[in-house]
Enzyme design. Sequence first.
Site, mmCIF file in Angstrom:
data_model
loop_
_atom_site.group_PDB
_atom_site.id
_atom_site.type_symbol
_atom_site.label_atom_id
_atom_site.label_comp_id
_atom_site.label_asym_id
_atom_site.label_seq_id
_atom_site.Cartn_x
_atom_site.Cartn_y
_atom_site.Cartn_z
ATOM 1 N N GLY A 16 -10.747 66.723 145.516
ATOM 2 C CA GLY A 16 -9.308 67.094 145.265
ATOM 3 C C GLY A 16 -8.677 67.290 146.763
ATOM 4 N N ALA A 92 -11.109 72.860 139.491
ATOM 5 C CA ALA A 92 -10.374 73.375 138.483
ATOM 6 C C ALA A 92 -9.314 72.123 137.849
ATOM 7 C CB ALA A 92 -9.192 74.392 138.964
ATOM 8 N N SER A 94 -6.012 71.791 137.399
ATOM 9 C CA SER A 94 -5.244 72.477 138.351
ATOM 10 C C SER A 94 -3.755 72.225 138.137
ATOM 11 C CB SER A 94 -5.408 72.253 139.795
ATOM 12 O OG SER A 94 -4.905 70.862 139.968
ATOM 13 N N SER A 135 -4.362 81.865 142.422
ATOM 14 C CA SER A 135 -3.039 81.207 142.673
ATOM 15 C C SER A 135 -1.674 81.978 142.641
ATOM 16 C CB SER A 135 -3.311 80.285 141.585
ATOM 17 O OG SER A 135 -1.728 79.462 141.483
ATOM 18 N N GLU A 137 0.638 81.417 141.180
ATOM 19 C CA GLU A 137 1.126 81.398 139.628
ATOM 20 C C GLU A 137 0.812 82.482 138.774
ATOM 21 O OE1 GLU A 137 2.674 78.959 137.460
ATOM 22 O OE2 GLU A 137 3.430 78.102 139.318
ATOM 23 N N TYR A 158 -2.878 78.236 132.696
ATOM 24 C CA TYR A 158 -3.469 78.064 133.916
ATOM 25 C C TYR A 158 -3.516 79.350 134.643
ATOM 26 C CZ TYR A 158 -3.761 76.942 138.930
ATOM 27 O OH TYR A 158 -4.181 76.834 140.158
HETATM 28 P P1 NAP Z 1 -6.684 69.355 142.638
HETATM 29 O O1 NAP Z 1 -6.320 68.200 143.673
HETATM 30 O O2 NAP Z 1 -6.355 68.984 141.585
HETATM 31 O O3 NAP Z 1 -8.410 68.971 142.719
HETATM 32 C C1 NAP Z 1 -9.039 69.657 141.746
HETATM 33 C C2 NAP Z 1 -10.655 69.336 141.933
HETATM 34 O O4 NAP Z 1 -11.239 70.218 140.923
HETATM 35 C C3 NAP Z 1 -10.839 68.037 141.818
HETATM 36 O O5 NAP Z 1 -11.989 67.634 142.868
HETATM 37 C C4 NAP Z 1 -11.467 67.733 140.411
HETATM 38 O O6 NAP Z 1 -12.228 66.669 140.330
HETATM 39 C C5 NAP Z 1 -12.164 69.094 140.277
HETATM 40 N N1 NAP Z 1 -12.659 69.690 138.924
HETATM 41 C C6 NAP Z 1 -11.526 69.436 138.034
HETATM 42 N N2 NAP Z 1 -12.348 70.096 136.779
HETATM 43 C C7 NAP Z 1 -13.672 70.160 137.300
HETATM 44 C C8 NAP Z 1 -14.691 70.634 136.493
HETATM 45 N N3 NAP Z 1 -14.677 70.902 135.170
HETATM 46 N N4 NAP Z 1 -15.926 70.994 137.304
HETATM 47 C C9 NAP Z 1 -15.942 70.655 138.513
HETATM 48 N N5 NAP Z 1 -15.144 70.200 139.244
HETATM 49 C C10 NAP Z 1 -13.599 69.901 138.563
HETATM 50 O O7 NAP Z 1 -6.506 70.672 143.121
HETATM 51 P P2 NAP Z 1 -6.143 71.227 144.706
HETATM 52 O O8 NAP Z 1 -4.624 70.999 144.808
HETATM 53 O O9 NAP Z 1 -7.085 70.625 145.659
HETATM 54 O O10 NAP Z 1 -6.374 72.870 144.493
HETATM 55 C C11 NAP Z 1 -7.738 73.309 144.729
HETATM 56 C C12 NAP Z 1 -7.832 74.467 144.120
HETATM 57 O O11 NAP Z 1 -6.932 75.597 144.565
HETATM 58 C C13 NAP Z 1 -7.613 74.306 142.558
HETATM 59 O O12 NAP Z 1 -8.613 75.531 142.112
HETATM 60 C C14 NAP Z 1 -6.163 75.032 142.009
HETATM 61 O O13 NAP Z 1 -6.176 75.555 141.099
HETATM 62 C C15 NAP Z 1 -5.965 75.812 143.330
HETATM 63 N N6 NAP Z 1 -4.710 76.110 143.652
HETATM 64 C C16 NAP Z 1 -4.074 75.020 144.289
HETATM 65 C C17 NAP Z 1 -2.931 75.289 144.924
HETATM 66 C C18 NAP Z 1 -1.911 74.003 145.787
HETATM 67 O O14 NAP Z 1 -1.001 74.195 145.678
HETATM 68 N N7 NAP Z 1 -2.562 73.057 145.964
HETATM 69 C C19 NAP Z 1 -2.389 76.500 145.099
HETATM 70 C C20 NAP Z 1 -3.068 77.827 144.696
HETATM 71 C C21 NAP Z 1 -4.264 77.285 144.009
HETATM 72 P P3 NAP Z 1 -11.749 65.415 139.693
HETATM 73 O O15 NAP Z 1 -11.499 64.693 141.292
HETATM 74 O O16 NAP Z 1 -13.010 64.705 139.083
HETATM 75 O O17 NAP Z 1 -10.803 65.408 138.893
HETATM 76 O O1 F7E Z 2 5.465 72.139 139.925
HETATM 77 C C1 F7E Z 2 9.212 71.862 138.648
HETATM 78 C C2 F7E Z 2 8.173 72.413 137.873
HETATM 79 O O2 F7E Z 2 3.636 70.977 138.959
HETATM 80 C C3 F7E Z 2 6.474 72.931 140.974
HETATM 81 C C4 F7E Z 2 -0.566 73.664 141.430
HETATM 82 O O3 F7E Z 2 -1.126 73.343 142.614
HETATM 83 O O4 F7E Z 2 1.073 75.335 142.430
HETATM 84 C C5 F7E Z 2 0.965 74.156 141.697
HETATM 85 O O5 F7E Z 2 1.758 74.370 140.406
HETATM 86 C C6 F7E Z 2 7.744 73.168 140.068
HETATM 87 C C7 F7E Z 2 7.711 73.648 138.777
HETATM 88 O O6 F7E Z 2 3.292 72.800 140.859
HETATM 89 C C8 F7E Z 2 8.959 68.212 137.545
HETATM 90 O O7 F7E Z 2 8.741 73.185 136.411
HETATM 91 C C9 F7E Z 2 10.493 69.804 138.025
HETATM 92 O O8 F7E Z 2 8.743 75.005 138.810
HETATM 93 O O9 F7E Z 2 4.487 70.744 141.401
HETATM 94 P P1 F7E Z 2 4.395 71.475 140.461
HETATM 95 P P2 F7E Z 2 3.081 74.300 140.411
HETATM 96 O O10 F7E Z 2 3.529 74.421 138.689
HETATM 97 O O11 F7E Z 2 3.971 75.156 141.153
HETATM 98 C C10 F7E Z 2 0.453 76.539 142.066
HETATM 99 C C11 F7E Z 2 0.397 77.507 142.950
HETATM 100 C C12 F7E Z 2 -1.187 76.305 141.642
HETATM 101 O O12 F7E Z 2 -1.950 76.945 141.755
HETATM 102 C C13 F7E Z 2 -1.153 75.010 140.694
HETATM 103 O O13 F7E Z 2 -2.488 74.460 140.896
HETATM 104 O O14 F7E Z 2 8.483 71.904 139.878
HETATM 105 N N1 F7E Z 2 9.409 70.591 138.288
HETATM 106 N N2 F7E Z 2 10.270 68.528 137.830
HETATM 107 C C14 F7E Z 2 8.381 69.363 137.894
HETATM 108 N N3 F7E Z 2 6.923 69.726 138.359
HETATM 109 C C15 F7E Z 2 6.392 68.610 137.955
HETATM 110 N N4 F7E Z 2 4.997 68.516 138.190
HETATM 111 N N5 F7E Z 2 6.883 67.237 137.482
HETATM 112 C C16 F7E Z 2 8.192 67.238 137.479
HETATM 113 O O15 F7E Z 2 8.767 66.095 137.224
#
Ligand code: NAP
Ligand code: F7E
Length: 343
Positions: A16, A92, A94, A135, A137, A158
């Site tokens: 990821g 996750a 995610s 998160s 969220e 989520y």
């Molecule tokens: P991401 O790009 O969606 O990567 C998710 C990773 O989890 C991928 O490697 C995916 O593998 C793996 N995965 C999915 N299902 C799995 C399973 N059943 N068993 C093992 N691995 C699995 O997410 P990210 O943005 O890097 O985020 C990393 C973590 O931080 C996640 O837990 C996410 O929920 C959390 N988080 C992210 C953000 C953000 O803004 N990015 C903020 C807060 C928390 P595949 O490549 O095979 O799909």
């Molecule tokens: O949405 C709005 C949508 O999907 C951000 C994950 O990494 O951060 C992420 O979750 C906002 C939301 O991220 C579209 O409704 C409008 O209000 O980029 P997002 P997220 O839902 O904030 C948290 C911290 C995590 O933990 C999660 O893993 O943007 N929005 N129009 C849209 N969002 C998407 N995806 N697509 C649209 O077309």
Amino acid sequence: MAMKRSRTALITGITGQDGSYLAELLLANGYIVYGMIRRSSVFNIDRIEHLYQDPHVADYRLRLVYGNLTDGSRITQLLAEIKPDEIYNLGAQSHVQVSFEQPEYTGDVDAVGVTRLLESVRALGLNSRVYLACSSEMFGNAPAPQSEQTPLMPRSPYAAAKAYAFWMGKSYREAYGLFIANGILFNHESPRRGPTFVTRKITRAVARIAAGKQKTLYLGNLDACRDWGYAPDYVEGMWMMLQAKKPDDFVLATGESHSVREFCELAFARAKLDWRKHVKHDKRYLRPAEVDHLCGDASKARKQLGWKPRVKFEELVNIMVDADVEAVATGRDDFRSEERWFK
Ligand code: NAP
Ligand code: F7E
């Protein structure tokens, strides 16, 4: 003279966005890194391909192993073999919107998956330090700014699954004395962000529109506000949490919040485009329940860990747009976004 043993880390979710940056950081710091990947019919290692090491070289330190957070016996087996000093649980489902479509699966991976991992650490009697990816969220519509003191009010499957994981982390810390750090990270983005998250969806569209390959970008709620940071800054914070004296819960955030509309304005402007001419509304991107306003207070991480984000909003937008423009210009823009396949 005895050689100093390299530290060993296990990353779930190494394929990821965050997993790839964290692997870079740990390898650069001399770690042996085990990355748990899911078996799939297409070998999904685009984000870590540049880190490849030939298994036959002496300094072979990036080691992929198959596993899945839904498979507890495999997790136990891997932990028994690897005995990692540090475990980063980033794996996750995610995507918040997808969690409304697949709530049961999301709970299995994001919530119960954490129990499987923690139970294995406990049952094997390991001293591994564990990072849990929680998160922002989880705060739902709790008023901003949100900190470690803010009550959790999840508004999606989520967020509920991550809140479960958060409380399991706290429970196992208190009940069994395990070193478990809960990272409450606000949104963090990069050119490696998945293409269906809003920031990357926008920057890819900007690059394609600027190149004449696309005309319109369909989005949902433009009023939602997020605290957007830069992913490489945030993986450093994860590592810092596991180097602390005591395990704890930490918010990582920039402290600035911007709307999706503002992100559009800046991203299109970077490519000398007017966003109003290209962005249209599609209600399918609206969520059954929205989180309106996230803005984090990361002062605890700043004081206790010395963590501070380097990249602010406008620079982040520019980094992402420039990377996507470059990808289109060099033919690396593969437009495989799954959103095109669903009605
Ligand atoms: P991401 O790009 O969606 O990567 C998710 C990773 O989890 C991928 O490697 C995916 O593998 C793996 N995965 C999915 N299902 C799995 C399973 N059943 N068993 C093992 N691995 C699995 O997410 P990210 O943005 O890097 O985020 C990393 C973590 O931080 C996640 O837990 C996410 O929920 C959390 N988080 C992210 C953000 C953000 O803004 N990015 C903020 C807060 C928390 P595949 O490549 O095979 O799909
Ligand atoms: O949405 C709005 C949508 O999907 C951000 C994950 O990494 O951060 C992420 O979750 C906002 C939301 O991220 C579209 O409704 C409008 O209000 O980029 P997002 P997220 O839902 O904030 C948290 C911290 C995590 O933990 C999660 O893993 O943007 N929005 N129009 C849209 N969002 C998407 N995806 N697509 C649209 O077309």
